[in-house]
Design a protein around this motif. Structure first.
Motif, PDB file in Angstrom:
ATOM      1  N   ASN A   7       0.820  -1.213   0.000  1.00 55.29           N
ATOM      2  CA  ASN A   7       0.000   0.000   0.000  1.00 55.29           C
ATOM      3  C   ASN A   7       0.852   1.260   0.000  1.00 55.29           C
ATOM      4  O   ASN A   7       0.332   2.360  -0.123  1.00 55.29           O
ATOM      5  N   ASN A   8       2.188   1.106   0.085  1.00 55.93           N
ATOM      6  CA  ASN A   8       3.106   2.243  -0.059  1.00 55.93           C
ATOM      7  C   ASN A   8       3.624   2.368  -1.485  1.00 55.93           C
ATOM      8  O   ASN A   8       4.484   3.201  -1.761  1.00 55.93           O
ATOM      9  N   GLY A   9       3.144   1.504  -2.382  1.00 54.29           N
ATOM     10  CA  GLY A   9       3.527   1.597  -3.784  1.00 54.29           C
ATOM     11  C   GLY A   9       4.756   0.814  -4.180  1.00 54.29           C
ATOM     12  O   GLY A   9       5.254   0.968  -5.288  1.00 54.29           O
ATOM     13  N   VAL A  10       5.257  -0.063  -3.308  1.00 54.35           N
ATOM     14  CA  VAL A  10       6.438  -0.863  -3.622  1.00 54.35           C
ATOM     15  C   VAL A  10       5.993  -2.138  -4.348  1.00 54.35           C
ATOM     16  O   VAL A  10       5.138  -2.878  -3.846  1.00 54.35           O
ATOM     17  N   PHE A  11       6.584  -2.389  -5.524  1.00 55.03           N
ATOM     18  CA  PHE A  11       6.270  -3.608  -6.278  1.00 55.03           C
ATOM     19  C   PHE A  11       6.752  -4.812  -5.484  1.00 55.03           C
ATOM     20  O   PHE A  11       7.890  -4.857  -5.016  1.00 55.03           O
ATOM     21  N   VAL A  12       5.883  -5.819  -5.333  1.00 52.77           N
ATOM     22  CA  VAL A  12       6.215  -7.022  -4.576  1.00 52.77           C
ATOM     23  C   VAL A  12       6.436  -8.209  -5.515  1.00 52.77           C
ATOM     24  O   VAL A  12       7.417  -8.924  -5.399  1.00 52.77           O
ATOM     25  N   GLY A  13       5.532  -8.408  -6.463  1.00 57.24           N
ATOM     26  CA  GLY A  13       5.635  -9.532  -7.388  1.00 57.24           C
ATOM     27  C   GLY A  13       4.400  -9.621  -8.245  1.00 57.24           C
ATOM     28  O   GLY A  13       3.603  -8.679  -8.323  1.00 57.24           O
ATOM     29  N   GLU A  14       4.232 -10.768  -8.880  1.00 54.51           N
ATOM     30  CA  GLU A  14       3.084 -10.999  -9.756  1.00 54.51           C
ATOM     31  C   GLU A  14       2.398 -12.288  -9.323  1.00 54.51           C
ATOM     32  O   GLU A  14       3.060 -13.291  -9.030  1.00 54.51           O
ATOM     33  N   VAL A  15       1.066 -12.277  -9.293  1.00 55.60           N
ATOM     34  CA  VAL A  15       0.304 -13.453  -8.878  1.00 55.60           C
ATOM     35  C   VAL A  15       0.478 -14.556  -9.919  1.00 55.60           C
ATOM     36  O   VAL A  15       0.200 -14.359 -11.098  1.00 55.60           O
ATOM     37  N   GLU A  16       0.969 -15.693  -9.458  1.00 53.77           N
ATOM     38  CA  GLU A  16       1.142 -16.850 -10.331  1.00 53.77           C
ATOM     39  C   GLU A  16       0.060 -17.902 -10.082  1.00 53.77           C
ATOM     40  O   GLU A  16      -0.315 -18.642 -10.975  1.00 53.77           O
ATOM     41  N   ASP A  17      -0.433 -17.951  -8.843  1.00 56.18           N
ATOM     42  CA  ASP A  17      -1.436 -18.942  -8.477  1.00 56.18           C
ATOM     43  C   ASP A  17      -2.094 -18.497  -7.185  1.00 56.18           C
ATOM     44  O   ASP A  17      -1.654 -17.534  -6.558  1.00 56.18           O
ATOM     45  N   VAL A  18      -3.139 -19.185  -6.793  1.00 56.24           N
ATOM     46  CA  VAL A  18      -3.817 -18.892  -5.524  1.00 56.24           C
ATOM     47  C   VAL A  18      -3.856 -20.167  -4.687  1.00 56.24           C
ATOM     48  O   VAL A  18      -3.836 -21.278  -5.213  1.00 56.24           O
ATOM     49  N   ARG A  19      -3.863 -19.977  -3.364  1.00 58.30           N
ATOM     50  CA  ARG A  19      -4.017 -21.102  -2.449  1.00 58.30           C
ATOM     51  C   ARG A  19      -5.440 -21.059  -1.925  1.00 58.30           C
ATOM     52  O   ARG A  19      -5.919 -20.007  -1.478  1.00 58.30           O
ATOM     53  N   LEU A  20      -6.102 -22.205  -1.962  1.00 61.34           N
ATOM     54  CA  LEU A  20      -7.504 -22.285  -1.569  1.00 61.34           C
ATOM     55  C   LEU A  20      -7.686 -23.178  -0.355  1.00 61.34           C
ATOM     56  O   LEU A  20      -6.954 -24.150  -0.166  1.00 61.34           O
ATOM     57  N   ASP A  21      -8.691 -22.844   0.447  1.00 62.02           N
ATOM     58  CA  ASP A  21      -9.161 -23.731   1.503  1.00 62.02           C
ATOM     59  C   ASP A  21     -10.442 -24.342   0.963  1.00 62.02           C
ATOM     60  O   ASP A  21     -11.456 -23.648   0.817  1.00 62.02           O
ATOM     61  N   LEU A  22     -10.389 -25.607   0.617  1.00 59.30           N
ATOM     62  CA  LEU A  22     -11.537 -26.248  -0.006  1.00 59.30           C
ATOM     63  C   LEU A  22     -12.709 -26.431   0.955  1.00 59.30           C
ATOM     64  O   LEU A  22     -13.852 -26.503   0.517  1.00 59.30           O
ATOM     65  N   ASP A  23     -12.419 -26.493   2.261  1.00 63.71           N
ATOM     66  CA  ASP A  23     -13.499 -26.637   3.233  1.00 63.71           C
ATOM     67  C   ASP A  23     -14.360 -25.383   3.296  1.00 63.71           C
ATOM     68  O   ASP A  23     -15.585 -25.450   3.346  1.00 63.71           O
ATOM     69  N   THR A  24     -13.706 -24.220   3.314  1.00 63.63           N
ATOM     70  CA  THR A  24     -14.448 -22.959   3.408  1.00 63.63           C
ATOM     71  C   THR A  24     -14.676 -22.316   2.045  1.00 63.63           C
ATOM     72  O   THR A  24     -15.341 -21.296   1.963  1.00 63.63           O
ATOM     73  N   GLN A  25     -14.104 -22.914   1.013  1.00 59.71           N
ATOM     74  CA  GLN A  25     -14.204 -22.397  -0.346  1.00 59.71           C
ATOM     75  C   GLN A  25     -13.769 -20.941  -0.414  1.00 59.71           C
ATOM     76  O   GLN A  25     -14.464 -20.083  -0.951  1.00 59.71           O
ATOM     77  N   SER A  26     -12.579 -20.673   0.164  1.00 58.67           N
ATOM     78  CA  SER A  26     -12.066 -19.309   0.166  1.00 58.67           C
ATOM     79  C   SER A  26     -10.588 -19.304  -0.200  1.00 58.67           C
ATOM     80  O   SER A  26      -9.886 -20.299  -0.052  1.00 58.67           O
ATOM     81  N   VAL A  27     -10.126 -18.152  -0.668  1.00 57.20           N
ATOM     82  CA  VAL A  27      -8.724 -17.955  -0.994  1.00 57.20           C
ATOM     83  C   VAL A  27      -7.978 -17.690   0.309  1.00 57.20           C
ATOM     84  O   VAL A  27      -8.383 -16.842   1.099  1.00 57.20           O
ATOM     85  N   THR A  28      -6.881 -18.406   0.534  1.00 54.27           N
ATOM     86  CA  THR A  28      -6.105 -18.213   1.761  1.00 54.27           C
ATOM     87  C   THR A  28      -4.733 -17.613   1.497  1.00 54.27           C
ATOM     88  O   THR A  28      -4.084 -17.144   2.428  1.00 54.27           O
ATOM     89  N   GLY A  29      -4.295 -17.615   0.244  1.00 54.81           N
ATOM     90  CA  GLY A  29      -2.987 -17.050  -0.051  1.00 54.81           C
ATOM     91  C   GLY A  29      -2.798 -16.798  -1.530  1.00 54.81           C
ATOM     92  O   GLY A  29      -3.526 -17.338  -2.368  1.00 54.81           O
ATOM     93  N   LEU A  30      -1.836 -15.952  -1.834  1.00 58.55           N
ATOM     94  CA  LEU A  30      -1.460 -15.658  -3.210  1.00 58.55           C
ATOM     95  C   LEU A  30      -0.028 -16.124  -3.423  1.00 58.55           C
ATOM     96  O   LEU A  30       0.877 -15.732  -2.684  1.00 58.55           O
TER      97      LEU A  30
END
Length: 101
Positions: free
Chosen positions: A19-42
């Motif tokens: 949020n300070n404008g520093v480039f971190v990286g590019e999303v290559e994939d997502v990590r999912l929690d299949l039990d809650t059907q939610s994204v848990t990580g990038l």
């Protein structure tokens, strides 16, 4: 504010900035929690080498917790906690991940 849901795959390829404008990286994939059907990580690749110097090598990516995500639009904004890697003031729980070669 009823935004239409987007496919999870729409996150792949987006650039990630603190949020300070520093480039971190590019999303290559997502990590999912299949039990809650939610994204848990990038899973990030194409990392900012200055930000991760000495912590990950060229064939390694990182997974940042999705709770660090502040906003998703044309880019993904995450908390500035990632920048604390440089100073070592707060050791964030970034996981490293070997990329397939």
């Amino acid at each position: 504010m009823n935004a239409a849901p987007e496919e999870i795959t729409s996150l792949v390829g987006r650039e990630v900035y603190s949020n300070n404008g520093v480039f971190v990286g590019e999303v290559e994939d997502v990590r999912l929690d299949l039990d809650t059907q939610s994204v848990t990580g990038l899973a990030l690749a194409e990392l900012n080498h200055e930000l991760f110097a000495g912590r990950v090598d060229g064939n390694t990516g990182v997974i940042v917790p999705y709770r660090w995500v502040r906003a998703v639009g044309d880019v993904v904004l995450i908390n500035d906690v990632i920048e604390r890697l440089e100073t070592g003031t707060d050791e964030p729980e970034v996981e490293t991940e070997q990329q397939a070669t």
